[in-house]
Scaffold this active site. Structure first.
Site, PDB file in Angstrom:
ATOM      1  CG  ASP A   3     -13.321  -7.799   1.701  1.00  0.00           C
ATOM      2  OD1 ASP A   3     -13.169  -7.075   2.705  1.00  0.00           O
ATOM      3  OD2 ASP A   3     -13.720  -7.364   0.602  1.00  0.00           O
TER       4      ASP A   3
ATOM      5  CG  ASP B   5      -7.780  -5.240   1.359  1.00  0.00           C
ATOM      6  OD1 ASP B   5      -8.752  -4.792   1.989  1.00  0.00           O
ATOM      7  OD2 ASP B   5      -7.700  -5.215   0.114  1.00  0.00           O
TER       8      ASP B   5
ATOM      9  CE  LYS C 137       2.776 -18.080  -2.384  1.00  0.00           C
ATOM     10  NZ  LYS C 137       1.944 -19.298  -2.451  1.00  0.00           N
TER      11      LYS C 137
ATOM     12  CG  ASP D 109      -0.995 -20.666  -0.998  1.00  0.00           C
ATOM     13  OD1 ASP D 109      -0.460 -20.601   0.139  1.00  0.00           O
ATOM     14  OD2 ASP D 109      -0.450 -21.249  -1.961  1.00  0.00           O
TER      15      ASP D 109
ATOM     16  CE1 TYR E 236      -3.305  -2.849   0.691  1.00  0.00           C
ATOM     17  CE2 TYR E 236      -4.597  -0.877   1.069  1.00  0.00           C
ATOM     18  CZ  TYR E 236      -4.531  -2.230   0.818  1.00  0.00           C
ATOM     19  OH  TYR E 236      -5.677  -2.948   0.689  1.00  0.00           O
TER      20      TYR E 236
HETATM   21  C1  IPM Z   1     -10.336  -1.896   3.808  1.00  0.00           C
HETATM   22  C2  IPM Z   1     -10.607  -1.266   2.476  1.00  0.00           C
HETATM   23  C3  IPM Z   1      -9.511  -0.260   2.176  1.00  0.00           C
HETATM   24  C4  IPM Z   1      -8.210  -1.032   2.117  1.00  0.00           C
HETATM   25  C5  IPM Z   1      -9.740   0.566   0.912  1.00  0.00           C
HETATM   26  C6  IPM Z   1     -11.036   1.332   0.960  1.00  0.00           C
HETATM   27  C7  IPM Z   1      -8.587   1.496   0.637  1.00  0.00           C
HETATM   28  O1  IPM Z   1     -10.720  -2.238   1.491  1.00  0.00           O
HETATM   29  O2  IPM Z   1     -10.274  -1.166   4.816  1.00  0.00           O
HETATM   30  O3  IPM Z   1     -10.198  -3.126   3.872  1.00  0.00           O
HETATM   31  O4  IPM Z   1      -7.860  -1.599   1.067  1.00  0.00           O
HETATM   32  O5  IPM Z   1      -7.505  -1.073   3.122  1.00  0.00           O
HETATM   33 MG    MG Z   2     -10.665  -4.238   2.245  1.00  0.00          MG
END
Ligand code: IPM
Ligand code: MG
Length: 364
Positions: free
Chosen positions: A251, A247, A191, A223, A141
């Protein structure tokens, strides 16, 4: 007690859910006699439109002087042009970096009352309760170089994945500290079979482990971790990983809890320890869901649970944090659901009603 808080509702459903978080916070204030002094500021797309930048220096400065920050969400199609000079997400990244929020805590907890509304088999997710510790101010990032350019054979781009041992050490320590207060098992995800930065990560994690002989450390490839999260999520207790892996994996993990709308997060500027208040920023893990903005649809629970994390980690108000968490549980048990967690025989409510119900329960 008196606290100063910055509120950055942001874009899309950000303001919808932030309002409900604040509603619940005020209910806590009334019940326990605290005074929350709130300062609203812009971030993301709305800040680009009104202030010409996704995060103004003023806003950043003000946040630095506060006890904690509550954030809604940033982003939307209006600002999505890949050619754009500034993006809403830049505001969020600048805030994380500018406030030194290197430790992102994302708890994944399955509410027993929601087990039947997820896509996974109840037997697999029942009792799932773990926490992700995502490194938040390093890695791909922020690494330099980061750019796109023209060559004689077409366009080219680079991002850089780099970590210093100090950056790895402090985040891994967060993982160990949390594991100590839980089931004493830390999984460090990397990794290392391919990436040099991961090999350093693994070495440093192994070194730090010597300071925590009471915690078991396991290294897991990213993975394999992605696979394990679905195959046997109960295996996890505390997971620590670098920015991008965190990240993606969080999710994925959010689906275990039924909806992204259920998961809170804390971004901390230090190692959480009992009795110590740490500056932090609190936000739901979901995005700005522009199509649902302003429709009184979004699930505010992730934000309300983020408020609970704020009470716990930055304000030292543990009893108050628990009060919020049990209010959420109580309202879900009574059968109230927003659209994303709706199920047969339950009562569908909107964002505001969900906030009212939870604030009402907090009120006693
Ligand atoms: C998160 C989001 C952010 C990230 C985006 C909105 C920049 O996906 O907080 O997980 O990638 O960190
Ligand atoms: Mg995210």
């Amino acid at each position: 007690m008196q606290f100063n808080l910055a509120v950055l509702p942001g874009d899309g459903i950000g303001p919808d859910v932030a309002n409900e978080g604040i509603k619940v916070l005020q209910a806590i204030g009334n019940r326990f006699g605290h005074n929350f002094n709130l300062q609203y500021r812009l971030i993301g797309g709305v800040a680009i439109d009104k202030e010409g930048t996704a995060l103004s220096p003023d806003t950043l400065k003000m946040c630095k002087g506060d006890d904690a920050v509550l954030l809604g969400a940033v982003g939307g199609p209006k600002w999505d042009d890949p050619q754009a000079k500034v993006r809403p997400e830049d505001g969020l990244l600048a805030l994380r970096k500018g406030l030194g929020l290197f430790a992102n805590l994302r708890p994944v907890k399955v509410f027993p009352v929601l087990i039947d509304s997820t896509n996974l088999k109840p037997g697999v997710i029942e009792g799932v309760d773990f926490i992700f510790v995502r490194e938040l101010t390093g890695g791909l990032y922020f690494g330099r170089p980061k750019r796109q350019w023209q060559t004689s054979r077409g366009r080219r781009a680079v991002d850089t994945l780099t970590y210093s041992e100090q950056e790895i050490e402090r985040i891994v320590k967060v993982g160990f500290e949390l594991a100590r207060g839980r089931r004493k098992k830390l999984i460090s995800v990397d990794k290392a079979n391919v990436l040099e930065s991961s090999r350093l990560w693994r070495q440093v994690a192994t070194e730090v482990a010597k300071e925590y002989p009471d915690v078991e450390l396991e290294h897991m490839l990213v993975d394999a971790c992605a696979m394990r999260l679905i195959q046997n999520p109960k295996y996890f207790d505390v997971v620590v990983t670098e920015n991008t892996f965190g990240d993606i994996l969080t999710d994925e993990a959010s689906m275990l809890a039924g909806s992204m709308g259920m998961l809170p997060s804390a971004s901390l500027a230090g190692v959480p320890q009992e009795g110590v208040n740490i500056f932090g920023m609190y936000e739901p893990i979901h995005g700005s869901a522009p199509r649902r903005a302003g429709l009184n649809m979004a699930n505010p629970i992730a934000t309300i649970l983020s408020v609970a994390m704020m009470l716990r980690y930055s304000l030292g108000l543990i009893k108050e944090a628990q009060t919020v968490e049990s209010a959420v549980d109580g309202v879900l048990q009574q059968g109230y659901r927003t659209y994303d967690i709706m199920d047969e025989g339950k009562t569908k409510v909107g964002t505001k009603e969900m906030g009212d119900l939870i604030a009402g329960k907090v009120g006693g």
